[in-house]
Design an enzyme around this catalytic site. Structure first.
Site, PDB file in Angstrom:
ATOM      1  N   THR B 167       0.862  -1.185   0.000  1.00  0.00           N
ATOM      2  CA  THR B 167       0.000   0.000   0.000  1.00  0.00           C
ATOM      3  C   THR B 167       0.891   1.225   0.000  1.00  0.00           C
ATOM      4  O   THR B 167       2.014   1.195   0.493  1.00  0.00           O
ATOM      5  CB  THR B 167      -0.893   0.046   1.248  1.00  0.00           C
ATOM      6  OG1 THR B 167      -0.045   0.122   2.390  1.00  0.00           O
ATOM      7  CG2 THR B 167      -1.756  -1.179   1.343  1.00  0.00           C
ATOM      8  N   GLU B 309      -5.993  -4.015  -0.203  1.00  0.00           N
ATOM      9  CA  GLU B 309      -6.253  -5.167   0.669  1.00  0.00           C
ATOM     10  C   GLU B 309      -7.368  -6.075   0.148  1.00  0.00           C
ATOM     11  O   GLU B 309      -7.603  -7.141   0.721  1.00  0.00           O
ATOM     12  CB  GLU B 309      -6.619  -4.675   2.086  1.00  0.00           C
ATOM     13  CG  GLU B 309      -5.481  -4.012   2.832  1.00  0.00           C
ATOM     14  CD  GLU B 309      -5.320  -2.525   2.512  1.00  0.00           C
ATOM     15  OE1 GLU B 309      -5.966  -2.050   1.540  1.00  0.00           O
ATOM     16  OE2 GLU B 309      -4.571  -1.834   3.221  1.00  0.00           O
ATOM     17  N   LYS B 409     -13.132  15.645  14.897  1.00  0.00           N
ATOM     18  CA  LYS B 409     -13.985  15.554  16.076  1.00  0.00           C
ATOM     19  C   LYS B 409     -14.059  16.915  16.742  1.00  0.00           C
ATOM     20  O   LYS B 409     -13.145  17.341  17.439  1.00  0.00           O
ATOM     21  CB  LYS B 409     -13.462  14.500  17.053  1.00  0.00           C
ATOM     22  CG  LYS B 409     -14.524  14.103  18.085  1.00  0.00           C
ATOM     23  CD  LYS B 409     -14.254  12.739  18.686  1.00  0.00           C
ATOM     24  CE  LYS B 409     -15.477  12.233  19.445  1.00  0.00           C
ATOM     25  NZ  LYS B 409     -15.252  10.875  19.977  1.00  0.00           N
ATOM     26  N   TRP B 414     -18.717  14.318  15.264  1.00  0.00           N
ATOM     27  CA  TRP B 414     -17.910  14.054  14.088  1.00  0.00           C
ATOM     28  C   TRP B 414     -18.259  14.978  12.923  1.00  0.00           C
ATOM     29  O   TRP B 414     -19.426  15.167  12.612  1.00  0.00           O
ATOM     30  CB  TRP B 414     -18.121  12.610  13.592  1.00  0.00           C
ATOM     31  CG  TRP B 414     -17.689  11.563  14.583  1.00  0.00           C
ATOM     32  CD1 TRP B 414     -18.504  10.748  15.299  1.00  0.00           C
ATOM     33  CD2 TRP B 414     -16.350  11.219  14.943  1.00  0.00           C
ATOM     34  NE1 TRP B 414     -17.762   9.903  16.092  1.00  0.00           N
ATOM     35  CE2 TRP B 414     -16.424  10.177  15.892  1.00  0.00           C
ATOM     36  CE3 TRP B 414     -15.091  11.693  14.569  1.00  0.00           C
ATOM     37  CZ2 TRP B 414     -15.301   9.598  16.472  1.00  0.00           C
ATOM     38  CZ3 TRP B 414     -13.969  11.113  15.150  1.00  0.00           C
ATOM     39  CH2 TRP B 414     -14.072  10.072  16.087  1.00  0.00           C
TER      40      TRP B 414
END
Lengths: 512, 512
Positions: B167, B309, B409, B414
């Protein structure tokens, strides 16, 4: 990467979250019933829990004796997902054969349509008979009502048996093929590829092929996986009713034996079937004549080729992309048996006239409990002998020439019964023809043709032989031609050559 | 049924018999080269035999450092088919990182484009460096010339490693994912389904996504399996050249990051690209603005969603069949991340704001030799934490809300950086925007927006805040807006938020 077993329950669990609101449609006694996919899977969970309560455990056989219905679909989902083995029985074979098959498979439970109950024989292994529809004793709806909607499908090894199916047995006793979860999941992925059936969520799928015929050619699982709408036709079989159903449901994809498409192509007033994206003709060869007729009336047909032993699709007659639409080569490719799907290996054994051998994850490894037959059909190095004689061209297209056992060996040379049949059927006054070998003192074997003439035709044997002189080698022309009103078919719509051979033995030994 | 390992060599072996005459096209230094599939696979067999002679055995790592070329394709075929492990290196990352990745993977051989040779660092594990193109020492063409055309690909277990990919590492060191044969074969079947990429023999496929980027999103193997023609663009990257290639090759399917499609959509004189059936935009979110622009110029785009993945495709933004084309819901579905493909299980963990968890055969079980990172990402009961915050609707469509680490946050609640970016980019004078969290004494964190204006725009922070007042909750509106000439991207085209956070720390603590 993670290694999780390939299981049919995965399709149901995914469908519950992504295709919950999709519909499934079922016809029964002329009435239309509709459920959502979410309801259907909940009913399958309930059914599985009731079967579990009846003592059914992973590996146990659960038979069905039923038409293509919503209830039959629930069994397709519930039984393999709970780890048991679905065994759809052919409703068209003889009672004795049905009894043989139930006992050979060791079926513990059978689900039977109430109107078929009289035709179901008693069998030693059966512990429970469940009626679909009105009837005494255990019934399908009660099992569902009493079941647990939250029943969890277990995680089992992927090579566990999911279903079994017996071949219709044109020779000898029916032979059982056991499909594993792995094989069926892979088959489902393969058959939905764009160059195979190309199924997608937008499709409305009508399996006219019975659900006892080789998993309805995989369509129930394929539709569930891609989220297509399934339309289950019940006992509907008249061509006009089928055509009406296609029009009313806006069916995009349907599958049936050629006889069904022949019937529909003969309808005087065909309704609007323009919703059809493609129809599959399978189970018996598709003739050029029928394919052209279907083209003309706007039903885009494709030939499907397979067998009970390969789960069952092997390939479809889709022309290679390089061929120009409408060309001779393109048309010939549509009449071929196509390329084998990915992950299936092919060998052509020229030592026996070109027999097709197969190997792969969707190919049977043996017949169930049939040691003697197995040694003939399955080689020690991992191949299955199909008994089909084929050719293969440079695009990898297979063409079915004959069955090994139907070849006619005349004077030491092979005559293809299928090619001879096609040559006979190319005559405009021939509706159907079937050729079998008859013993001959001089030549060993000679072809004998059974021929059905079109209505009103007075075609004679000599007329036909004159026609054949332009089509085949002289020594292929049958000495014996029998005009018959119809040709017997097996329970899955193939010419019943076993019966024709019997007729040939009885017939007079003269050319007519 | 037979149980044969699912191996990538199966695709090559089938292609040799059924797609032998199909072409593959490769561009190198502006020149067009063409080979048949049969030639390509023969070259792969030769290459495999030469690698075997060099001592490469099943399980050994073979790296590539190369553009999308015919030679790279040969390595894609040869290396996994011989049982070794293909490791395409990201050519855009830093030398130190490349060296780290080679040594961490234990690469024994590397194949390198001659023009990239200077950028390839030395590494301890490398025993052979093979040049593609002119150069000293071992070269690709000599290995092929010296190889055996009849080299047989071995039968190995299906969970053997086929390839590995690191990655790009927006945090910490690059992490390696090892793809098994089983996983890659299943991924290939899944991605070719009609509701995924829908690839067929008739397609002409142009992977603009680099072959080092998660197996070029699976397109080399998918094209080989279905027999589609592959066009490999070499180092072509200017939008006008890519568009010209699409027109000249009559490409039907192409895949690239949104930036590439953005470039093409800005061309003044777009050539005839009407051959395109569909293009995939992946690797970074597709904006409504770009999608609409592509619609307008007749490039039918679909969003692809995946990650290294998961091999790498998880789903595409294809609207559910029930939605009317052109409706708001339909458009919103096209901008979604789609439904996960069959055989991939999904969980949404609401305890961490809606994190997406995955499980399935195409999902990584761990990072290669990275025990510490693994405990964060992989649960003991068989799930991978993706770090993506998503919502899921009643059709099962996933919508990417944010990355867990990019959420802001503020005052205990959020803020989605992605939603805020989209709201900012909805302003007609905004070209690009990226939002990161900055520490705030009062609220814990507050959003800071980096914004690129369109050419000539004099848009002010206050103008933008006025625009946002109609789009998002008041407390989401960033106090701090930084106008920048461009936003740094990672080597695979994503906003480089790690770098932006660094910039935010340097910047003045005032709203402008």
């Amino acid at each position: 990467m993670m290694n999780r077993p390939l299981l049919l329950k995965d399709f149901a669990e995914r469908a519950e979250t992504v295709f919950a609101r999709q519909l499934v449609v079922g016809y029964r006694d002329g009435e239309r019933h509709v459920r959502t996919v979410a309801e259907t899977i909940e009913r399958a969970r309930r059914l599985a829990s009731s079967l579990h309560r009846l003592g059914i455990r992973p590996g146990d056989r659960v038979a069905t004796f039923a038409s293509n219905s919503l209830e039959h679909l629930e069994l397709y989902l519930a039984v393999p997902a709970m780890g048991a083995v679905l065994h759809p029985l052919n409703i068209r074979i003889h009672r004795d054969e049905i009894r043989y098959v139930i006992e050979h498979a060791g079926d513990r439970v059978v689900f039977v349509d109430s109107e078929l109950r009289d035709r179901l024989p008693a069998a030693d292994t059966l512990e429970h008979t469940v009626t679909i529809g009105p009837g005494a004793g255990l019934d399908h709806e009660t099992l569902i009502a009493d079941g647990e909607p939250g029943f969890e499908f277990p995680e089992i090894p992927e090579d566990s048996a999911a279903a079994m199916c017996y071949t219709s047995g044109t020779t000898g006793q029916p032979k059982g093929v056991v499909y594993s979860h792995r094989s069926t999941v892979l088959h489902t992925l393969l058959q939905c590829l764009p160059d195979q059936y190309g199924l997608a969520e937008r499709d409305i799928v009508l399996p006219l092929v019975p659900m006892f015929h080789a998993n309805a050619w995989g369509l129930p699982y394929a539709s569930l996986m891609v989220g297509a709408r399934l339309v289950l036709p019940g006992t509907t079989s008249a061509p006009s009713e089928i055509a009406g159903m296609i029009a009313a449901e806006r069916v995009t994809f349907a599958a049936a034996v050629p006889t069904v498409w022949h019937g529909i192509s003969q309808l005087d007033d065909l309704p609007d079937v323009s919703s059809l994206r493609e129809v599959v003709a399978g189970g018996a060869p598709l003739s050029r004549d029928l394919l052209t007729r279907l083209d003309r009336i706007g039903i885009p047909a494709i030939q499907g080729f397979g067998m009970t032993e390969v789960n069952p699709l092997l390939g479809v007659g889709r022309p290679p992309a390089r061929l120009a639409e409408g060309s001779d080569e393109w048309m010939s490719a549509r009449l071929s048996q196509g390329r084998p799907m990915p992950l299936v290996d092919v060998r052509v054994d020229d030592s026996v006239g070109g027999e097709l051998l197969l190997s792969g994850n969707t190919v049977a490894r043996s017949y169930y409990n049939a040691d003697e037959q197995n040694s003939d059909r399955f080689t020690e190095d991992g191949w299955m002998r199909t008994g089909d004689i084929v050719t293969r061209d440079h695009d990898g297209l297979l063409r079915l020439v004959d069955r090994t056992k139907d070849l006619v060996k005349s004077g030491g040379e092979w005559i293809s019964s299928v090619e001879l049949e096609n040559a006979i059927m190319a005559h405009s006054q021939v509706l159907e023809a079937s050729v079998v070998a008859v013993p001959d003192e001089r030549w060993g074997e000679r072809p004998c043709a059974f021929v059905v003439r079109t209505a009103g035709s007075t075609l004679s044997s000599d007329d036909l032989r004159a026609h054949l002189a332009d089509e085949v080698a002289k020594w292929w022309i049958p000495d014996r031609i029998e005009f018959v009103p119809e040709i017997a078919k097996t329970s899955v719509g193939k010419f019943d050559k076993k019966r024709l051979r019997g007729l040939a033995d009885l017939g007079e030994d003269v050319a007519r």
